[in-house]
Design a protein around this motif. Sequence first.
Motif, PDB file in Angstrom:
ATOM      1  N   HIS A  27      21.328  37.417   1.372  1.00  0.00           N
ATOM      2  CA  HIS A  27      20.376  38.111   3.414  1.00  0.00           C
ATOM      3  C   HIS A  27      20.805  39.416   3.529  1.00  0.00           C
ATOM      4  N   LYS A  62      14.150  31.532   9.161  1.00  0.00           N
ATOM      5  CA  LYS A  62      14.660  32.299   9.925  1.00  0.00           C
ATOM      6  C   LYS A  62      15.332  32.661  11.396  1.00  0.00           C
ATOM      7  N   LYS A  83      18.279  29.527   8.764  1.00  0.00           N
ATOM      8  CA  LYS A  83      19.661  30.241   8.788  1.00  0.00           C
ATOM      9  C   LYS A  83      19.158  31.477   9.593  1.00  0.00           C
ATOM     10  N   ASP A  94      25.098  32.772   9.381  1.00  0.00           N
ATOM     11  CA  ASP A  94      24.691  34.348   8.679  1.00  0.00           C
ATOM     12  C   ASP A  94      25.445  35.509   9.775  1.00  0.00           C
ATOM     13  N   ASP A 121      23.223  42.502   3.987  1.00  0.00           N
ATOM     14  CA  ASP A 121      22.091  42.471   5.135  1.00  0.00           C
ATOM     15  C   ASP A 121      20.515  44.192   4.995  1.00  0.00           C
TER      16      ASP A 121
END
Length: 387
Positions: A59, A147, A222, A248, A304
């Motif tokens: 991610h 996403k 996600k 996530d 991230d």
Amino acid sequence: MIFIKNATINTITEGIIIGNLLIENKKIKEIGNDIVAPLDATVIDAKGCLVLPGFIDAHTHLGLWEDGMGTEGIDGNEQTDPITPQLNTIDAINPMDITFNEAVKSGITSVCSTPGSANPIGGQAIALKTYGKIVDKMVIKNPVAMKIAFGENPKNCYGGNEKTPQTRMSIAALIRETLRKAQEYLDGIEKSQLEEDYTKKPEYNMKYESLIPVLKREIPLKAHAHRVDDMFTAIRIAKEFDLKLTLDHCTEGHLVVDELIEEGYPILVGPSLTERSKIELRNLTFETAGILSNSGLNVCLITDHPVTPIQYLPLCAGIAIKHGMKEEKALEAITINPAKVLGIDNRVGSIEVGKDADIVIWDNNPFEINSNVLYTIIDGKIVYKKI
């Protein structure tokens, strides 16, 4: 052709092998202590060094938020519409960004680069290698996920402008409505094919078309979710539509261990090397990954990026170990686990014959702060060598 000799090879999936490794035609061809270097091979003596598969970050926003560029280099959030499944990060990633080079030098050879979390549905994420000039040639799989985002980010993006969504209820409702319409769109396509009556085929809709791989369970949702309630809203929606899902960030995951075990969805923890910049991060701790991993869950560690710069992925793993995660599980969390979550474990994530030759040679344990990458090899090519 590259021949690595006298190596301590941690394959991740098949234990540690003391011996040699042969790379040919971008792939791992042989591993063992009885293979001999071909005459035309580039030979690397890895005596005293550790050979590992390239690390994977499941991610990131690599190439979407360019380093030091300001507004001109920000391409990860389309903040004009809360529902944008038709967007694909391949069209915004700049592989010339310096952070790709920093990833390579730090042993990170593959990443998932995903849209940001401004929108309840943000777009398609892709998996790619960290070395190359043209993003199309770096792609491993496109798309790997869709996403979606819950909580403060969508609320702050649109609520402050008196637009939908302003509440968590609205975020969930928008996602549900879009998935339902996409399902009706897919049903219409399938019905027209079954009846061989293409006059009944729905008019092309790019948004709904982009959600078909999600509805067919070819790729997961996600879900950006820090808080417990947001995680379980994502789970609720995934169950309603029978979809694949990854959780996530999972910042409060350590508060609901038994419940996450019961649900069984993949867990991606991070970024942990950051400040508590908003309310939903108030329970942020480096202990989360270890608590979840020690309970039997397969965990991925994520940066991230650029929230935590990509080069600190090994450091994040090292700190997670300090706070209770077992070292072998931390290694899996940045190699084979993310490869499986992204559906690319047939190519990367471990050192096995036939897989992509994404190999990193370390002078010491990668979780020690003073360790160095000596060589990074991607697709059988030496792309970094420490002088």
